[in-house]
Design an enzyme around this catalytic site. Structure first.
Site, PDB file in Angstrom:
ATOM      1  CB  SER A  66      -0.969   0.002   1.185  1.00  0.00           C
ATOM      2  OG  SER A  66      -0.254  -0.045   2.404  1.00  0.00           O
ATOM      3  CG  ASN A  78       1.410  -7.372 -13.794  1.00  0.00           C
ATOM      4  OD1 ASN A  78       1.743  -6.654 -12.851  1.00  0.00           O
ATOM      5  ND2 ASN A  78       1.816  -8.629 -13.898  1.00  0.00           N
ATOM      6  CG  ASP A  84       1.746 -21.171 -14.036  1.00  0.00           C
ATOM      7  OD1 ASP A  84       2.901 -21.635 -13.949  1.00  0.00           O
ATOM      8  OD2 ASP A  84       1.217 -20.911 -15.124  1.00  0.00           O
ATOM      9  CE1 TYR A  87       9.361 -17.491 -15.033  1.00  0.00           C
ATOM     10  CE2 TYR A  87       9.247 -16.819 -12.742  1.00  0.00           C
ATOM     11  CZ  TYR A  87       9.761 -16.662 -14.011  1.00  0.00           C
ATOM     12  OH  TYR A  87      10.680 -15.676 -14.268  1.00  0.00           O
TER      13      TYR A  87
END
Length: 146
Positions: A66, A78, A84, A87
């Site tokens: 934050s 992004n 996942d 990787y």
């Protein structure tokens, strides 16, 4: 509570080991692996200095802390990164794709983003219908501001 073990490889010397922040959250902070200077409007993949082998059926969600924009003037391009379980090689370093909204310098070891792991969602099928059988809520923002 279920306990999951993650294999981790630190790719940068002197990285502080990953850990929970004592009782504050179940998200885990990630640190930048090298000092980086960015100019306003510059994009860069910020190295996080780790590779992790996730258990089968899990993925990691990576988001900015934050305070990241306030402290460093960067946003994650992004908005949420998803890693996942495929990787998982020794050289599959995690990164934060960052865009600088002002000139900034981020020192090695600064906490810039955070992650948690989640199970993959179940297999989904879609059933077309004429009605969903529920009343409309009133559109986006229909719950008001207070």
């Amino acid at each position: 509570m279920e306990k999951v073990t993650l294999k981790i490889k630190y790719l940068s010397e002197g990285m502080e080991p990953l850990r929970y922040i004592d009782g504050k959250s179940d998200w885990i902070d990630l640190r930048i692996a090298e000092t980086v200077e960015l100019r306003k409007d510059e994009f860069r993949l910020l190295p996080l200095g780790i590779a992790i082998k996730l258990p089968e059926g899990y993925e990691a969600h990576i988001v900015p802390r934050s305070s990241t924009y306030k402290n460093f003037g960067i946003i994650q391009t992004n908005h949420m990164g998803v890693v996942d379980e495929s990787y998982c090689g020794d050289g599959d370093q995690w990164y934060m794709p960052a865009y600088a909204l002002r000139d900034t310098k981020i020192e090695k070891g600064e906490r810039i983003c955070q992650f948690r792991i989640m199970r993959h969602q179940p297999a989904i099928t879609f059933e077309e219908c004429d009605t969903l059988g529920s009343p409309d809520r009133g559109g986006i923002g229909s719950t008001g501001t207070k």
